[in-house]
Motif scaffolding. Structure first.
Motif, PDB file in Angstrom:
ATOM      1  N   ALA A 205     -22.950  12.763   8.015  1.00  0.00           N
ATOM      2  CA  ALA A 205     -22.679  13.031   6.508  1.00  0.00           C
ATOM      3  C   ALA A 205     -22.090  11.640   6.041  1.00  0.00           C
ATOM      4  N   LEU A 206     -22.607  11.404   4.563  1.00  0.00           N
ATOM      5  CA  LEU A 206     -22.138  10.110   4.264  1.00  0.00           C
ATOM      6  C   LEU A 206     -21.316  10.332   2.808  1.00  0.00           C
ATOM      7  N   LEU A 213      -2.578  14.451   1.269  1.00  0.00           N
ATOM      8  CA  LEU A 213      -1.370  15.453   1.386  1.00  0.00           C
ATOM      9  C   LEU A 213      -1.879  16.710   1.283  1.00  0.00           C
ATOM     10  N   PRO A 214      -1.400  17.720   1.923  1.00  0.00           N
ATOM     11  CA  PRO A 214      -0.088  17.726   2.486  1.00  0.00           C
ATOM     12  C   PRO A 214      -0.429  16.955   4.174  1.00  0.00           C
ATOM     13  N   GLU A 215      -1.649  16.842   4.133  1.00  0.00           N
ATOM     14  CA  GLU A 215      -2.059  15.772   5.478  1.00  0.00           C
ATOM     15  C   GLU A 215      -3.451  15.194   5.112  1.00  0.00           C
ATOM     16  N   PRO A 216      -3.547  14.096   5.811  1.00  0.00           N
ATOM     17  CA  PRO A 216      -4.934  13.625   5.567  1.00  0.00           C
ATOM     18  C   PRO A 216      -6.083  14.349   5.807  1.00  0.00           C
ATOM     19  N   LYS A 217      -6.934  14.311   4.786  1.00  0.00           N
ATOM     20  CA  LYS A 217      -8.134  15.600   5.192  1.00  0.00           C
ATOM     21  C   LYS A 217      -9.409  14.792   4.258  1.00  0.00           C
ATOM     22  N   TRP A 218     -10.588  14.834   5.298  1.00  0.00           N
ATOM     23  CA  TRP A 218     -11.775  14.632   4.240  1.00  0.00           C
ATOM     24  C   TRP A 218     -12.549  16.027   4.152  1.00  0.00           C
ATOM     25  N   THR A 219     -13.308  16.151   3.194  1.00  0.00           N
ATOM     26  CA  THR A 219     -14.209  17.093   2.812  1.00  0.00           C
ATOM     27  C   THR A 219     -15.345  16.711   2.620  1.00  0.00           C
ATOM     28  N   LEU A 220     -16.381  16.960   3.514  1.00  0.00           N
ATOM     29  CA  LEU A 220     -17.753  16.459   3.460  1.00  0.00           C
ATOM     30  C   LEU A 220     -18.301  17.222   2.391  1.00  0.00           C
ATOM     31  N   GLU A 221     -19.225  16.487   1.776  1.00  0.00           N
ATOM     32  CA  GLU A 221     -19.938  16.757   0.419  1.00  0.00           C
ATOM     33  C   GLU A 221     -21.395  16.832   0.539  1.00  0.00           C
ATOM     34  N   ASP A 222     -21.883  16.540   1.627  1.00  0.00           N
ATOM     35  CA  ASP A 222     -23.303  16.467   1.880  1.00  0.00           C
ATOM     36  C   ASP A 222     -23.674  17.335   3.483  1.00  0.00           C
ATOM     37  N   PRO A 223     -24.697  17.643   3.649  1.00  0.00           N
ATOM     38  CA  PRO A 223     -24.899  18.145   4.898  1.00  0.00           C
ATOM     39  C   PRO A 223     -25.112  16.807   5.889  1.00  0.00           C
ATOM     40  N   ASP A 225     -27.113  15.376   7.653  1.00  0.00           N
ATOM     41  CA  ASP A 225     -28.424  15.154   8.139  1.00  0.00           C
ATOM     42  C   ASP A 225     -28.999  14.024   7.397  1.00  0.00           C
ATOM     43  N   GLU A 226     -28.228  13.055   7.067  1.00  0.00           N
ATOM     44  CA  GLU A 226     -28.487  11.953   6.522  1.00  0.00           C
ATOM     45  C   GLU A 226     -28.950  10.788   7.536  1.00  0.00           C
ATOM     46  N   ILE A 250     -17.502   4.418   7.616  1.00  0.00           N
ATOM     47  CA  ILE A 250     -18.079   5.734   8.089  1.00  0.00           C
ATOM     48  C   ILE A 250     -17.063   6.696   7.509  1.00  0.00           C
ATOM     49  N   ILE A 251     -17.032   7.580   6.881  1.00  0.00           N
ATOM     50  CA  ILE A 251     -16.343   8.812   6.626  1.00  0.00           C
ATOM     51  C   ILE A 251     -16.019   9.565   8.129  1.00  0.00           C
ATOM     52  N   PRO A 252     -14.786   9.797   8.659  1.00  0.00           N
ATOM     53  CA  PRO A 252     -14.461  10.222   9.921  1.00  0.00           C
ATOM     54  C   PRO A 252     -15.043  11.741   9.665  1.00  0.00           C
ATOM     55  N   GLN A 253     -15.523  12.059  11.116  1.00  0.00           N
ATOM     56  CA  GLN A 253     -16.126  13.395  11.237  1.00  0.00           C
ATOM     57  C   GLN A 253     -16.536  13.773  12.620  1.00  0.00           C
ATOM     58  N   GLU A 254     -16.966  15.040  12.823  1.00  0.00           N
ATOM     59  CA  GLU A 254     -17.303  15.392  14.005  1.00  0.00           C
ATOM     60  C   GLU A 254     -18.806  14.917  14.090  1.00  0.00           C
ATOM     61  N   LEU A 255     -19.265  13.698  14.696  1.00  0.00           N
ATOM     62  CA  LEU A 255     -20.527  13.245  14.735  1.00  0.00           C
ATOM     63  C   LEU A 255     -21.342  13.929  16.031  1.00  0.00           C
ATOM     64  N   ASP A 256     -22.580  14.665  15.413  1.00  0.00           N
ATOM     65  CA  ASP A 256     -23.412  15.142  16.448  1.00  0.00           C
ATOM     66  C   ASP A 256     -24.820  14.673  15.886  1.00  0.00           C
ATOM     67  N   GLY A 257     -24.963  13.490  16.461  1.00  0.00           N
ATOM     68  CA  GLY A 257     -26.344  12.781  15.579  1.00  0.00           C
ATOM     69  C   GLY A 257     -27.270  12.151  16.716  1.00  0.00           C
ATOM     70  N   THR A 258     -27.994  11.464  16.169  1.00  0.00           N
ATOM     71  CA  THR A 258     -29.034  10.612  17.203  1.00  0.00           C
ATOM     72  C   THR A 258     -29.159   9.312  16.749  1.00  0.00           C
TER      73      THR A 258
END
Length: 314
Positions: A205-206, A213-223, A225-226, A250-258
């Motif tokens: 995801a890109l 706040l209230p805690e650091p959080k990223w919300t992914l805005e694309d699938p 599959d980039e 890169i945006i922090p995330q649970e990467l399950d890529g190739t």
């Protein structure tokens, strides 16, 4: 002879002036005018022991920080009363003067009957909001190109101008992580020259939105599959790992890529034979503030991903 009443009134007026002077002098002594100043402190990005040595996070005097601040009476606390705090600095740009950074235009501390609580961020232009409820907001972040080195601070709370000379420290925390690749050859193929032509990371995801706040959080805005191109060129693989391309934020995330690698090896006749290794699995939790370096061992037999061990990131 002057009227006795006139003398009494004159003496009373003089005493009042002297008294007022003493009060003002006493007030200036106990509640001095103090220029508001900040000292951003960059938190070095955590790197693996194989990360490039020149990756220390630092800001030059040309870079701009921003800050928001709120005031509360000194009997209140940010933890209990943040929502009712009065705005004192509304996403103000900070500019450097000497060793410190100041609001532009400059600003003094409020009366000593009040405290300040502040949240900092960088770069100034990147933040879209900064509020007591959401903290720093980076909206519409797109890492298909470099989004900049996004940083934020936790709330610096209940600060009094009598402490630290009126200087507020801003310990900056990275919001993004970094990823890059190295390549090397494989033992047993010393007589075969191998050239890497491209490296692409797929299944990532890109785009996203960040709030501190209230805690650091990223919300992914694309699938997730980039595809992200890390290297395109002609790099010979030797046994000592070589950096290819440059680190990407890169945006922090649970990467399950190739990983897809296009490479060539030189045949005995001197020509180059094209090969492509597709869908090499890469599964890792990318965390903010970390720099991940993945080494690809390339040979005519294929490509092996040498994984990072997150516990070894220091």
């Amino acid at each position: 002879m002057k009227n006795p009443l006139f003398r009494i009134l004159l003496a009373s007026a003089a005493a009042s002036l002297i008294g007022a002077g003493c009060v003002n002098e006493d007030r200036d002594h106990h509640d001095p005018v103090v220029r508001l100043a900040f000292e951003p402190v960059m938190q070095a990005q955590v790197r693996s022991d194989t990360a490039p040595e020149d990756d220390a996070a630092a800001y030059s005097i040309e870079d701009h920080f921003g800050v928001s601040g709120w005031s509360l009476d000194k009997e209140s606390s940010w933890k209990a009363e943040a929502k009712s705090a009065d705005s004192y600095l509304a996403m103000e740009r900070l500019v450097r003067n000497g060793n410190l950074w100041y609001p532009d235009p400059e600003l003094d501390w409020p009366s000593d009957q009040y405290t300040l609580s502040c949240i900092g961020f960088a770069p100034f232009e990147a933040a879209t909001a900064c509020t007591p409820s959401e903290g720093v907001v980076f909206d519409g972040v797109d890492t298909s190109s470099d989004p900049g080195d996004l940083h934020y601070t936790e709330p610096q709370t209940d600060l009094a101008k009598s402490h630290n000379g009126g200087i507020i420290p801003l310990p900056m925390i990275p919001a993004l992580c970094k990823v890059d690749f190295r390549v090397r050859s494989v033992s047993g193929y010393e007589s075969t020259r191998v050239y890497v032509r491209s490296i692409t990371l797929a299944g990532i995801a890109l785009k996203g939105r960040f709030q501190s706040l209230p805690e650091p959080k990223w919300t992914l805005e694309d699938p997730a599959d980039e595809r992200l191109l890390f290297f395109e060129g002609d790099q010979e693989a030797v046994y000592t790992p070589q950096i290819v391309g440059s680190a990407r934020r890169i945006i922090p995330q649970e990467l399950d890529g190739t990983i897809n690698v296009v490479y060539q090896f030189v045949t005995p006749a001197g020509g180059r034979l094209n090969q492509e290794e597709k869908d090499l699995p890469l599964k890792v939790a990318l965390e903010a503030g970390r720099h991940y370096v993945f080494t690809l061992a390339v040979s005519p037999a294929g490509v092996e991903v040498i994984p990072e061990n997150p516990s070894q990131l220091e």
